[in-house]
Every structure is written in structure tokens, then in C-alpha cells.
Design an enzyme around this catalytic site. Sequence first.
Site, PDB file in Angstrom:
ATOM      1  CG  ASP A 186      -1.750   1.062   1.639  1.00 38.76           C
ATOM      2  OD1 ASP A 186      -3.081   1.879  -0.050  1.00 38.76           O
ATOM      3  OD2 ASP A 186      -1.944   1.679   2.508  1.00 38.76           O
ATOM      4  CB  CYS A 245     -15.791  -5.400 -16.117  1.00 41.90           C
ATOM      5  SG  CYS A 245     -15.242  -5.087 -14.332  1.00 41.90           S
ATOM      6  CB  CYS A 280     -20.852  -6.409 -15.886  1.00 43.18           C
ATOM      7  SG  CYS A 280     -21.618  -6.003 -13.588  1.00 43.18           S
ATOM      8  CB  CYS A 302     -18.753  -0.746  -9.730  1.00 42.40           C
ATOM      9  SG  CYS A 302     -18.288  -0.597 -11.661  1.00 42.40           S
ATOM     10  CB  CYS A 340     -20.091   5.655  -7.612  1.00 41.21           C
ATOM     11  SG  CYS A 340     -19.098   6.307  -7.161  1.00 41.21           S
ATOM     12  CB  CYS A 383     -17.217   3.910   0.112  1.00 38.88           C
ATOM     13  SG  CYS A 383     -18.130   3.787  -0.635  1.00 38.88           S
ATOM     14  CB  CYS A 420     -17.661   0.218  -6.554  1.00 42.19           C
ATOM     15  SG  CYS A 420     -15.897   0.971  -5.577  1.00 42.19           S
ATOM     16  CB  CYS A 473     -18.449  -6.660  -7.436  1.00 39.77           C
ATOM     17  SG  CYS A 473     -17.841  -6.735  -8.901  1.00 39.77           S
TER      18      CYS A 473
HETATM   19 FE1  SF4 Z   1     -17.027  -5.225 -13.175  1.00 39.94          FE
HETATM   20 FE2  SF4 Z   1     -17.746  -5.479 -10.765  1.00 39.94          FE
HETATM   21 FE3  SF4 Z   1     -17.869  -3.116 -11.832  1.00 39.94          FE
HETATM   22 FE4  SF4 Z   1     -19.482  -5.209 -12.862  1.00 39.94          FE
HETATM   23  S1  SF4 Z   1     -19.886  -4.571 -10.352  1.00 39.94           S
HETATM   24  S2  SF4 Z   1     -18.561  -3.790 -13.608  1.00 39.94           S
HETATM   25  S3  SF4 Z   1     -17.791  -7.196 -12.933  1.00 39.94           S
HETATM   26  S4  SF4 Z   1     -16.355  -4.393 -11.508  1.00 39.94           S
HETATM   27 FE1  SF4 Z   2     -17.458   5.021  -5.582  1.00 41.50          FE
HETATM   28 FE2  SF4 Z   2     -17.328   3.980  -3.316  1.00 41.50          FE
HETATM   29 FE3  SF4 Z   2     -16.805   3.072  -4.370  1.00 41.50          FE
HETATM   30 FE4  SF4 Z   2     -15.335   5.673  -4.284  1.00 41.50          FE
HETATM   31  S1  SF4 Z   2     -14.867   3.331  -2.937  1.00 41.50           S
HETATM   32  S2  SF4 Z   2     -15.490   4.875  -6.687  1.00 41.50           S
HETATM   33  S3  SF4 Z   2     -17.122   6.497  -3.812  1.00 41.50           S
HETATM   34  S4  SF4 Z   2     -18.769   3.415  -4.548  1.00 41.50           S
END
Ligand code: SF4
Ligand code: SF4
Length: 385
Positions: A137, A191, A194, A197, A201, A243, A246, A250
Site C-alpha cells: 500500500d 466486467c 456490467c 459499480c 457509486c 466505502c 462498488c 459486484c
Molecule cells: Fe466489473 Fe464488478 Fe463493476 Fe460489474 S460491478 S462492472 S463486474 S467491477
Molecule cells: Fe464510489 Fe464508494 Fe467505490 Fe469510491 S469506494 S468509487 S465512493 S462506490
Amino acid sequence: MNGLSPETIKQKIVAYAETIGIDELKVTTADPFIVMKERLVKQQEKGFASGFEEPDLDKRTKPELLLEDAQSIIAIAIAYPSKLKEAPRSVSGSRRGLFARASWGLDYHRAVGSRLEKLQAYIESIVPGVRTRSMVDTGELVDRAVAERAGIGFSGKNCSIISPEKGSYLYLGEMILDTYLPPDEAIEDGCGDCDKCMTACPTSALVEPGVLDAKRCIAYLTQMKTLMPREFRSKLGGRLYGCDTCQQVCPYNRKKDWRHHEELLPEAEIVKPLLEPLLTLSNREFKTKFGHLSGAWRGKKPIQRNAILALAHYREPSAIPVLRTFIQEDAREDMRATAVWAIGAILGEEAETIYEEIEQTEQSEMVLEEIRIFREEWGREDRVV
Ligand code: SF4
Ligand code: SF4
């Protein structure tokens, strides 16, 4: 030399990794990360970087600058839990906030770091004289770029590394070596059509598939130490740190809850704490209770600020006395300003009586400005609260 072939060394490393709780280990070359550098340049140009990253893009993308004669990079992943097994005790009239899953259990810098240390010692025992450099990280390399090229997972539209088998609740880390190991292949993007996410958001931080405006991302916003921009104050919900939205939506994470690492299991009372008591915690109490979580790295202030925003989100009238006391006693004007905003969000027009009282003693322009804006905006259809 030990006489072992690179293939044999890699097999031994993979087998050893399994015995020390590494869930995935893959290898890539130490070639520069050219595509990642282009992405990072664009990210900087557009102002999408969070500012927490290493600013030198060459260091982030050229392993040879980090270890002389770098030849290979080992990428590792450790899967972490995504569910609380037991709900925290319910306390009537009290609300709770939530730390993001990546900060549950033992701080992942330690969980991943200690495994990399063991792995390093093992590699030194079978490859005498090898030189290595490990990071998690906060190192220069981009963990996700290494994991993607090594084939731990593909890079999703949500910018997470997604393993088709394990999903994306993965801690990542890597080790550069000056020894050749046969590289693994990157895996195909999964992906497809799809976009769950991106639509889920809350702040539209995923501006394009795989492109994150970190300054809009709640994971970053919850770590800011300053007054939360108005636009985002009501977007945090009950989030105290990070958060997961997203990743939660998935499909690759459906039914994924990795509970096999004892030290990563969450304590519900800690990762989903009552909000009001957070406002009166001393620094020492904060450290004792939350210090082992990675989500505590920015200290008490952002967590308290987010707790105030969460109380506002829940429109929790029983929080008004604690917010009033907080405004009377807290020396930090941006925190008082946040609490003043929260009172307006909870009480609406009825906040006026409290605001008149606050105005009699409050000296801070920042705090008084919140009251002025509230009066201007109250009743307007496009108001931010
Ligand atoms: Fe890709 Fe997962 Fe986002 Fe769907 S939810 S677009 S599979 S990252
Ligand atoms: Fe959006 Fe939360 Fe994913 Fe950041 S972590 S991109 S705010 S859903």
C-alpha cells in the site's frame, strides 16, 4: 548458487506461501508499468489523484529504480471477510457507523507485511544472496498494477483487482527480487457489459470504467481532515472510514466472505461503533479502541467528523444534546462547523433557536458562515442538505 532452476524455486515459493496464509501468489517481470504510467499521468492532469500517493511517477512505475538489477516481482493476495457474523448489541435510540471492510481486523499493512517478511526469509534460505524489496500500500509501486500484470485478478471498472474465484476483497502486496522467476500471465477482463459499480457509486466518482476521481471517492473523503465540502456531506451515509459500495454490488463478490484468517475477523462493536460516544472519546481512548485498525491511521478527527455527518444522515433528534455540548466544548472550528450543519440537517427550521444561542458566543467565521448558509438555503428546493 543453489543449483535450483527458476521453475523449481518458484514452485517451492508457491508451496511455502500457502503454509503461511498467503491465498494467492503470482509472479510478473520487473519491466516498467508503461500503461499504468500513462493512466497516472492522465490522473494527475485531470486532478483525480488523492494526494496520498508517491508523487514521483517514475518510482511508481519503474521497479528498477527501487531495486538494483530487479528481475521479477512476486504479487501476493490475502482474502478478507465481508460480513459481520454477529450484529453488535442494539441500544435503543442509538445509531451506529461503519468502518469499511478493508479496515476490519488487524491492520492489513501488518497482516500482509508479516507474511512478506516470512516469505523473504524463506526465499533467502533457498536463493542465497538474493536481494528483495517488499511493499504494501504505502510503497512506491501501485499494488493493483502489479497484481493485474501478475494475474492475481483483472482490473474491474470499479478499479479493484478482481479474482474470478476469490472476488475483490483482497489485500495486496508485492516483493521485487533481483532473481529471475518465470512470470505468470495476466488474466482477461471479466466486467463485460456490467456497470453495476458505476451506477451504484454515491458520488459518481467512477468517471469512466476503471477511472476514479479520487477526490470524489468516499474512501478518500472519509480520510480528509478538513471541513467536508457541502456537496458530499449528505453522501457519506453511516460510513466512518472508507466505502465498499462498488465492491458490494459486484457480482464477483456474491457470497464471498473469507473467514479463514483469524486475525482478520472483525469485532462488530469496534467496526460498527455507536456514533454518539465517538464524539467524546479522548485520544487515548480512541487509540486503545481503534488503534489496531488500518482505518485509524488518520487519527480521531476524521472519524469524529464522519460520525457527526452520520448522525445528520440518520436525522437522529436524540443526538442534539451531544452535538450542542460538542459545539460548546470542542476547540476545532471545522468540527464545530460540521456539528452546526448537522443540527440544521436534523432539525430543519427548528434549528433556529439553537443557532441564535450559538451566535451569542461563537467567534469563528467558519461556524457562523454555516448558520448564514443554512438560513439562506432553508426551503430552497436545490439545497444541499
Ligand atoms: Fe466489473 Fe464488478 Fe463493476 Fe460489474 S460491478 S462492472 S463486474 S467491477
Ligand atoms: Fe464510489 Fe464508494 Fe467505490 Fe469510491 S469506494 S468509487 S465512493 S462506490
